[in-house]
Design a protein around this motif. Structure first.
Motif, PDB file in Angstrom:
ATOM      1  N   LEU A   1      36.278 -30.186  -9.169  1.00  0.00           N
ATOM      2  CA  LEU A   1      36.571 -30.817  -8.171  1.00  0.00           C
ATOM      3  C   LEU A   1      37.198 -32.338  -8.426  1.00  0.00           C
ATOM      4  N   ALA A   2      36.426 -32.825  -9.365  1.00  0.00           N
ATOM      5  CA  ALA A   2      36.731 -34.489  -9.737  1.00  0.00           C
ATOM      6  C   ALA A   2      38.127 -34.273 -10.480  1.00  0.00           C
ATOM      7  N   ALA A   3      38.454 -33.027 -11.102  1.00  0.00           N
ATOM      8  CA  ALA A   3      39.820 -32.972 -11.859  1.00  0.00           C
ATOM      9  C   ALA A   3      40.928 -32.940 -10.924  1.00  0.00           C
ATOM     10  N   LEU A   4      40.710 -32.405  -9.847  1.00  0.00           N
ATOM     11  CA  LEU A   4      41.668 -32.594  -8.519  1.00  0.00           C
ATOM     12  C   LEU A   4      41.804 -33.929  -7.897  1.00  0.00           C
ATOM     13  N   LEU A   5      40.709 -34.552  -7.800  1.00  0.00           N
ATOM     14  CA  LEU A   5      40.710 -35.786  -7.074  1.00  0.00           C
ATOM     15  C   LEU A   5      40.889 -37.214  -7.840  1.00  0.00           C
ATOM     16  N   TYR A   6      40.924 -36.841  -9.235  1.00  0.00           N
ATOM     17  CA  TYR A   6      40.861 -37.859 -10.043  1.00  0.00           C
ATOM     18  C   TYR A   6      42.233 -38.851 -10.033  1.00  0.00           C
ATOM     19  N   ASP A   7      43.364 -38.545 -10.062  1.00  0.00           N
ATOM     20  CA  ASP A   7      44.498 -39.246  -9.778  1.00  0.00           C
ATOM     21  C   ASP A   7      44.664 -40.103  -8.691  1.00  0.00           C
ATOM     22  N   ARG A   8      43.941 -39.684  -7.514  1.00  0.00           N
ATOM     23  CA  ARG A   8      44.027 -40.645  -6.466  1.00  0.00           C
ATOM     24  C   ARG A   8      42.818 -41.546  -6.305  1.00  0.00           C
ATOM     25  N   HIS A   9      41.822 -41.520  -7.407  1.00  0.00           N
ATOM     26  CA  HIS A   9      40.807 -42.411  -6.987  1.00  0.00           C
ATOM     27  C   HIS A   9      40.256 -42.852  -8.771  1.00  0.00           C
ATOM     28  N   ASN A  10      41.261 -43.224  -9.420  1.00  0.00           N
ATOM     29  CA  ASN A  10      41.033 -43.594 -10.748  1.00  0.00           C
ATOM     30  C   ASN A  10      40.872 -45.009 -11.010  1.00  0.00           C
ATOM     31  N   VAL A  11      41.352 -45.807 -10.021  1.00  0.00           N
ATOM     32  CA  VAL A  11      41.426 -47.329 -10.245  1.00  0.00           C
ATOM     33  C   VAL A  11      40.540 -47.807  -9.224  1.00  0.00           C
ATOM     34  N   VAL A  12      39.655 -48.519  -9.285  1.00  0.00           N
ATOM     35  CA  VAL A  12      38.530 -49.177  -8.720  1.00  0.00           C
ATOM     36  C   VAL A  12      38.369 -50.633  -8.868  1.00  0.00           C
ATOM     37  N   ASN A  13      38.879 -51.569  -7.832  1.00  0.00           N
ATOM     38  CA  ASN A  13      38.840 -52.736  -7.743  1.00  0.00           C
ATOM     39  C   ASN A  13      39.796 -53.340  -8.844  1.00  0.00           C
ATOM     40  N   GLY A  14      40.953 -52.699  -9.086  1.00  0.00           N
ATOM     41  CA  GLY A  14      41.926 -53.077  -9.902  1.00  0.00           C
ATOM     42  C   GLY A  14      41.724 -52.664 -11.542  1.00  0.00           C
ATOM     43  N   LYS A  15      40.364 -51.881 -11.441  1.00  0.00           N
ATOM     44  CA  LYS A  15      40.395 -51.458 -13.127  1.00  0.00           C
ATOM     45  C   LYS A  15      40.530 -50.022 -13.020  1.00  0.00           C
ATOM     46  N   HIS A  16      40.902 -49.370 -14.156  1.00  0.00           N
ATOM     47  CA  HIS A  16      41.141 -47.912 -14.199  1.00  0.00           C
ATOM     48  C   HIS A  16      39.873 -47.381 -14.977  1.00  0.00           C
ATOM     49  N   ILE A  17      39.312 -46.406 -14.404  1.00  0.00           N
ATOM     50  CA  ILE A  17      38.196 -45.659 -14.903  1.00  0.00           C
ATOM     51  C   ILE A  17      38.504 -44.497 -15.644  1.00  0.00           C
ATOM     52  N   SER A  18      37.813 -44.188 -16.406  1.00  0.00           N
ATOM     53  CA  SER A  18      37.949 -42.845 -17.188  1.00  0.00           C
ATOM     54  C   SER A  18      37.650 -41.526 -16.572  1.00  0.00           C
ATOM     55  N   PHE A  19      38.284 -40.702 -16.789  1.00  0.00           N
ATOM     56  CA  PHE A  19      37.918 -39.243 -16.183  1.00  0.00           C
ATOM     57  C   PHE A  19      36.627 -38.867 -16.599  1.00  0.00           C
ATOM     58  N   THR A  20      36.140 -39.010 -17.812  1.00  0.00           N
ATOM     59  CA  THR A  20      34.823 -38.933 -18.252  1.00  0.00           C
ATOM     60  C   THR A  20      33.617 -39.310 -17.165  1.00  0.00           C
ATOM     61  N   ALA A  21      33.844 -40.647 -17.056  1.00  0.00           N
ATOM     62  CA  ALA A  21      32.758 -41.524 -16.168  1.00  0.00           C
ATOM     63  C   ALA A  21      32.975 -40.832 -15.016  1.00  0.00           C
ATOM     64  N   PHE A  22      34.316 -40.721 -14.274  1.00  0.00           N
ATOM     65  CA  PHE A  22      34.387 -40.354 -12.916  1.00  0.00           C
ATOM     66  C   PHE A  22      33.720 -38.773 -12.702  1.00  0.00           C
ATOM     67  N   ALA A  23      34.242 -37.986 -13.703  1.00  0.00           N
ATOM     68  CA  ALA A  23      33.816 -36.603 -13.697  1.00  0.00           C
ATOM     69  C   ALA A  23      32.175 -36.340 -13.789  1.00  0.00           C
ATOM     70  N   LEU A  24      31.753 -37.244 -14.724  1.00  0.00           N
ATOM     71  CA  LEU A  24      30.291 -37.111 -14.789  1.00  0.00           C
ATOM     72  C   LEU A  24      29.539 -37.623 -13.875  1.00  0.00           C
ATOM     73  N   PHE A  25      30.148 -38.696 -13.032  1.00  0.00           N
ATOM     74  CA  PHE A  25      29.242 -39.286 -11.903  1.00  0.00           C
ATOM     75  C   PHE A  25      29.234 -38.363 -10.619  1.00  0.00           C
TER      76      PHE A  25
END
Length: 436
Positions: free
Chosen positions: A126-150
């Motif tokens: 699911l994270a792979a599908l959602l990542y592109d729309r939620h990969n920037v938080v407060n102006g900072k880019h977050i890695s897919f690894t951190a997003f997916a693991l969380f």
């Protein structure tokens, strides 16, 4: 000017106290009302937190959330919420009882590991599908690894204290499926907290692999100190100082230890909640009666009063009305994956262990309970900079939905009639557990 500043500071403190009163009354009323629809009080308190934020109160004219909870007051509420949260996590660590696993180690481990693995794998997809729309938080880019693991850790959790409350209120604590669910949830939570600690270490290690390795080494050193130094020291103090009551000096030591442990894990780079949980985990359990009466119950009272503030701080960041049509589709996918992971991951091993399909299905429903524990993880995700506002809102709705879903789908408590004709719970007894 000084007098004006002092008056302003006094007014802010007064508003903070009034806000706490509003929070407690609203949480208490809704907590009482949800009992009529077979829900634990924590569901009402979570709903109260969301309702007092922009999702409901904010829909009325006048921007009421900003007037009732002005920006100057929110840092004070956040600090109070953190105290309540740390005391709660301390209680969760203290409540973890290895006796829950007696006679159920193999099955509980299978159910727990399967539910975590299935939920984690589905969440990664699911994270792979959602990542592109939620990969920037407060102006900072977050890695897919951190997003997916969380996402994997957040989907894997089962709320042990909420589950214990549900089992008690539905008279299922003494049933085979209830006992197995509670034992599995205990293991499940430990695994999920370990995953979250790993995510925190990855996110905070901004300097690369060197910082990550340092965080891991310091975490291992911290665990070693807690097990080999703090636990024996606490046992020694309790043996020497506790007789028929808890001396006040020991309460001071416990409170100080709780906050110092939380500070240590924050300094290491994971999260304060891990320090609170670990300090509770190494707490001695005996003499049980004296500790329950003199320490655990007072800590539970503190949590009861302060934790509802945590729901408000969470609710002020939840704005369901701001979700777009695309967000609602994502929310549907999140809820589906959350439910499927636990239902499949828990029901299949339960069935293989000899349960009927009805029992196995009930086990899956129980393991799908997330509640307060999920909110703790989600707030950790916000503080770590892994979740944006929309994803946070969707995950909070998922946590509430999966918890509310549990009550209506649970069967009535099974009963048997003994020789005297009285009704009693069937199946073997389970170890008692209570929520803080």
């Amino acid at each position: 000017m000084a007098d004006a500043s002092a008056r302003s500071a006094d007014l802010i403190i007064a508003i903070t106290m009034a806000d706490i009163a509003i929070i407690l009354v609203a949480g208490s009323i809704l907590g009482w009302l949800v009992r009529y629809v077979r829900q634990p009080p924590v569901v009402g308190e979570i709903i109260a937190g969301i309702a007092l934020g922009p999702s409901l109160l904010g829909l009325l004219p006048g921007d009421l959330p900003s007037h009732i909870f002005p920006s100057e007051v929110r840092p004070h509420l956040s600090a109070i919420a953190q105290v309540g949260l740390l005391v709660f996590m301390f209680g969760i660590g203290w409540e973890f009882d290895k006796r829950l696993l007696q006679g159920r180690q193999g099955t509980a481990a299978a159910v727990s590991i399967a539910s975590v693995v299935v939920s984690f794998v589905l969440a990664i997809g699911l994270a792979a599908l959602l990542y592109d729309r939620h990969n920037v938080v407060n102006g900072k880019h977050i890695s897919f690894t951190a997003f997916a693991l969380f996402m994997g850790a957040a989907m894997s959790i089962t709320a042990f204290p909420v589950l214990a409350r549900i089992l008690t209120e539905h008279r299922m604590m003494g049933t085979r499926v209830g006992a197995l669910a509670l034992a599995s949830a205990a293991i499940d939570d430990v695994l999920a907290w370990c995953l979250l600690a790993l995510v925190a270490a990855i996110v905070t290690a901004s300097g690369g692999s060197g910082d990550f390795a340092q965080t891991i080494v310091l975490s291992l050193l911290y665990v070693t100190v807690m097990l080999l130094v703090v636990r024996p020291l606490l046992s020694y103090l309790i043996r020497r100082r506790v007789r028929d009551r808890i001396p006040p000096q020991l309460i001071v030591v416990l409170v100080a230890g709780l906050f110092l442990s939380s500070y240590a894990t924050t300094w290491i780079g994971i999260h304060a909640i891990f320090g609170a949980f670990a300090f509770g985990f190494v707490m001695p359990r005996e003499p049980r009666g004296v500790l329950d009466e003199g320490a655990k119950r007072p800590f539970g009272g503190i949590s009861l009063v302060l934790l509802p503030v945590f729901f408000i701080v969470t609710g002020l960041n939840v704005d369901i009305g701001a979700l777009s049509g695309r967000d609602l589709l994502e929310l549907s996918a999140i809820i589906f994956v959350a439910c499927a992971g636990k239902l499949i991951g828990a029901s299949v091993p339960g069935r293989l262990a000899g349960m009927s399909w009805r029992e196995a299905g009930t086990l899956g429903i129980l393991m799908n309970t997330r509640g307060l524990t999920e909110l703790i993880i989600l707030n950790a995700g916000v503080s770590l900079g892994v979740l944006d506002d929309r994803m946070f809102t969707m995950m909070v709705v998922m946590a509430l939905f999966t918890t509310v879903l549990t009550g209506p789908f649970l069967p009535k408590a099974p009963v048997r009639v003994d020789r005297a004709g009285s009704r009693a719970l069937s199946e073997e007894p389970a170890a008692a557990a209570s929520s803080v």
